[in-house]
Design a protein around this motif. Sequence first.
Motif, PDB file in Angstrom:
ATOM      1  N   MET A   3       0.819  -1.206   0.000  1.00  0.00           N
ATOM      2  CA  MET A   3       0.000   0.000   0.000  1.00  0.00           C
ATOM      3  C   MET A   3       0.856   1.260   0.000  1.00  0.00           C
ATOM      4  O   MET A   3       2.078   1.187  -0.051  1.00  0.00           O
ATOM      5  CB  MET A   3      -0.909   0.004   1.227  1.00  0.00           C
ATOM      6  N   VAL A   4       0.181   2.384   0.045  1.00  0.00           N
ATOM      7  CA  VAL A   4       0.813   3.694   0.105  1.00  0.00           C
ATOM      8  C   VAL A   4       0.475   4.291   1.470  1.00  0.00           C
ATOM      9  O   VAL A   4      -0.701   4.397   1.826  1.00  0.00           O
ATOM     10  CB  VAL A   4       0.293   4.587  -1.038  1.00  0.00           C
ATOM     11  N   TYR A  35      -0.397  15.403  -4.721  1.00  0.00           N
ATOM     12  CA  TYR A  35      -1.530  16.245  -5.042  1.00  0.00           C
ATOM     13  C   TYR A  35      -1.869  17.109  -3.825  1.00  0.00           C
ATOM     14  O   TYR A  35      -1.729  16.668  -2.676  1.00  0.00           O
ATOM     15  CB  TYR A  35      -2.769  15.403  -5.378  1.00  0.00           C
ATOM     16  N   PRO A  43      -8.536  17.635  -6.432  1.00  0.00           N
ATOM     17  CA  PRO A  43      -7.103  17.418  -6.185  1.00  0.00           C
ATOM     18  C   PRO A  43      -6.294  17.995  -7.336  1.00  0.00           C
ATOM     19  O   PRO A  43      -6.643  17.813  -8.506  1.00  0.00           O
ATOM     20  CB  PRO A  43      -6.972  15.892  -6.123  1.00  0.00           C
ATOM     21  N   LEU A  90      -2.182  14.609  -0.865  1.00  0.00           N
ATOM     22  CA  LEU A  90      -2.349  13.214  -1.253  1.00  0.00           C
ATOM     23  C   LEU A  90      -1.132  12.726  -2.018  1.00  0.00           C
ATOM     24  O   LEU A  90      -0.655  13.395  -2.936  1.00  0.00           O
ATOM     25  CB  LEU A  90      -3.577  13.054  -2.149  1.00  0.00           C
ATOM     26  N   GLY A  99      -0.580   4.391 -14.910  1.00  0.00           N
ATOM     27  CA  GLY A  99      -1.646   4.985 -14.111  1.00  0.00           C
ATOM     28  C   GLY A  99      -2.741   5.561 -14.972  1.00  0.00           C
ATOM     29  O   GLY A  99      -3.900   5.607 -14.583  1.00  0.00           O
ATOM     30  N   GLY A 103      -4.999   3.297 -13.402  1.00  0.00           N
ATOM     31  CA  GLY A 103      -5.350   4.078 -12.220  1.00  0.00           C
ATOM     32  C   GLY A 103      -4.197   4.181 -11.250  1.00  0.00           C
ATOM     33  O   GLY A 103      -3.205   3.465 -11.352  1.00  0.00           O
ATOM     34  N   TYR A 104      -4.325   5.090 -10.331  1.00  0.00           N
ATOM     35  CA  TYR A 104      -3.316   5.301  -9.303  1.00  0.00           C
ATOM     36  C   TYR A 104      -3.711   4.586  -8.020  1.00  0.00           C
ATOM     37  O   TYR A 104      -4.892   4.309  -7.794  1.00  0.00           O
ATOM     38  CB  TYR A 104      -3.222   6.781  -8.937  1.00  0.00           C
ATOM     39  N   PHE A 106      -3.642   5.475  -4.081  1.00  0.00           N
ATOM     40  CA  PHE A 106      -3.514   6.654  -3.222  1.00  0.00           C
ATOM     41  C   PHE A 106      -3.237   6.278  -1.778  1.00  0.00           C
ATOM     42  O   PHE A 106      -3.680   5.226  -1.288  1.00  0.00           O
ATOM     43  CB  PHE A 106      -4.807   7.481  -3.257  1.00  0.00           C
ATOM     44  N   GLY A 107      -2.524   7.168  -1.092  1.00  0.00           N
ATOM     45  CA  GLY A 107      -2.428   7.107   0.354  1.00  0.00           C
ATOM     46  C   GLY A 107      -3.652   7.753   0.981  1.00  0.00           C
ATOM     47  O   GLY A 107      -4.522   8.290   0.278  1.00  0.00           O
ATOM     48  N   SER A 108      -3.700   7.712   2.307  1.00  0.00           N
ATOM     49  CA  SER A 108      -4.847   8.261   3.032  1.00  0.00           C
ATOM     50  C   SER A 108      -4.797   9.777   3.145  1.00  0.00           C
ATOM     51  O   SER A 108      -5.784  10.396   3.528  1.00  0.00           O
ATOM     52  CB  SER A 108      -4.918   7.662   4.440  1.00  0.00           C
TER      53      SER A 108
ATOM     54  N   PHE B  34     -11.868   8.069 -15.822  1.00  0.00           N
ATOM     55  CA  PHE B  34     -11.970   7.239 -14.624  1.00  0.00           C
ATOM     56  C   PHE B  34     -13.015   7.828 -13.679  1.00  0.00           C
ATOM     57  O   PHE B  34     -13.277   9.030 -13.686  1.00  0.00           O
ATOM     58  CB  PHE B  34     -10.638   7.230 -13.853  1.00  0.00           C
ATOM     59  N   TYR B  36     -13.246   7.738  -9.490  1.00  0.00           N
ATOM     60  CA  TYR B  36     -12.660   7.374  -8.212  1.00  0.00           C
ATOM     61  C   TYR B  36     -13.712   7.613  -7.132  1.00  0.00           C
ATOM     62  O   TYR B  36     -14.559   8.499  -7.249  1.00  0.00           O
ATOM     63  CB  TYR B  36     -11.425   8.228  -7.901  1.00  0.00           C
ATOM     64  N   ARG B  43      -9.332   6.036   1.933  1.00  0.00           N
ATOM     65  CA  ARG B  43      -8.546   6.695   0.898  1.00  0.00           C
ATOM     66  C   ARG B  43      -9.292   6.699  -0.424  1.00  0.00           C
ATOM     67  O   ARG B  43     -10.217   5.923  -0.645  1.00  0.00           O
ATOM     68  CB  ARG B  43      -7.197   6.001   0.750  1.00  0.00           C
ATOM     69  N   LEU B  44      -8.851   7.572  -1.280  1.00  0.00           N
ATOM     70  CA  LEU B  44      -9.375   7.636  -2.636  1.00  0.00           C
ATOM     71  C   LEU B  44      -9.015   6.335  -3.368  1.00  0.00           C
ATOM     72  O   LEU B  44      -7.870   5.890  -3.323  1.00  0.00           O
ATOM     73  CB  LEU B  44      -8.715   8.825  -3.327  1.00  0.00           C
ATOM     74  N   LEU B  46      -9.795   3.720  -6.971  1.00  0.00           N
ATOM     75  CA  LEU B  46     -10.342   3.623  -8.313  1.00  0.00           C
ATOM     76  C   LEU B  46     -11.644   2.818  -8.299  1.00  0.00           C
ATOM     77  O   LEU B  46     -11.698   1.730  -7.727  1.00  0.00           O
ATOM     78  CB  LEU B  46      -9.320   2.941  -9.224  1.00  0.00           C
ATOM     79  N   LEU B  97      -3.273  12.664 -14.091  1.00  0.00           N
ATOM     80  CA  LEU B  97      -4.700  12.625 -13.804  1.00  0.00           C
ATOM     81  C   LEU B  97      -5.194  14.008 -13.431  1.00  0.00           C
ATOM     82  O   LEU B  97      -4.633  14.644 -12.542  1.00  0.00           O
ATOM     83  CB  LEU B  97      -4.994  11.672 -12.658  1.00  0.00           C
ATOM     84  N   PHE B  99      -8.519  15.896 -12.018  1.00  0.00           N
ATOM     85  CA  PHE B  99      -9.734  15.547 -11.296  1.00  0.00           C
ATOM     86  C   PHE B  99     -10.788  16.640 -11.401  1.00  0.00           C
ATOM     87  O   PHE B  99     -10.477  17.828 -11.507  1.00  0.00           O
ATOM     88  CB  PHE B  99      -9.426  15.344  -9.805  1.00  0.00           C
TER      89      PHE B  99
END
Lengths: 115, 109
Positions: A3-4, A35, A43, A90, A99, A103-104, A106-108, B34, B36, B43-44, B46, B97, B99
Amino acid sequence: DAMVIQNPRYQVTQFGKPVTLSCSQTLNHNVMYWYQQKSSQAPKLLFHYYDKDFNNEADTPDNFQSRRPNTSFCFLDIRSPGLGDAAMYLCATSRDFQGGLLGYTFGSGTRLTVV
Amino acid sequence: AQRVTQPEKLLSVFKGAPVELKCNYSYSGSPELFWYVQYSRQRLQLLLRHISRESIKGFTADLNKGETSFHLKKPFAQEEDSAMYYCALSSGGYNKLIFGAGTRLAVHP
């Protein structure tokens, strides 16, 4: 789980006092992104690293810097935080530039408060 | 300029009602789009990609190049669908990306 991870989850700093936010990943992804997300806004990409290559967005203020000492870690340094820098920050990763297709991850996020 | 617009900040529906979260984009090339999702305190992540034409958790999204839209739809909303939804566009040589500002979906019992 791979994870991140972003530390800390919440950060309070004083106006003008340098602050560093941390991001680590166990995915072995070679691209890492930072971000900035202000309240009720989209973001916004600040910069990214492709391996060791740093890429700054044209409108990212000079006050924001980044370091990536190795594949796993990436840091966001804010040299002199202003009240306008209060936001959620982020970190995200992707494998190569897939990505855009996959897709990416993400961390929290770290919520930064400037007092 | 590349831009993603989500016109609704909040969409409030009752459980079982259909849901459509709107997304419009401006992009000169062939976009990768996408959705999300961010559930409370998570967390964000996908949700789905237009290129895979998949349905995730009952959600689908169709790319309409003529209308430059990528609306997210679900025929019957569930309470667990309550979350923040972000539409995103991949652009540039390195697939940056971009958003939208997000739409909060609130599903009431």
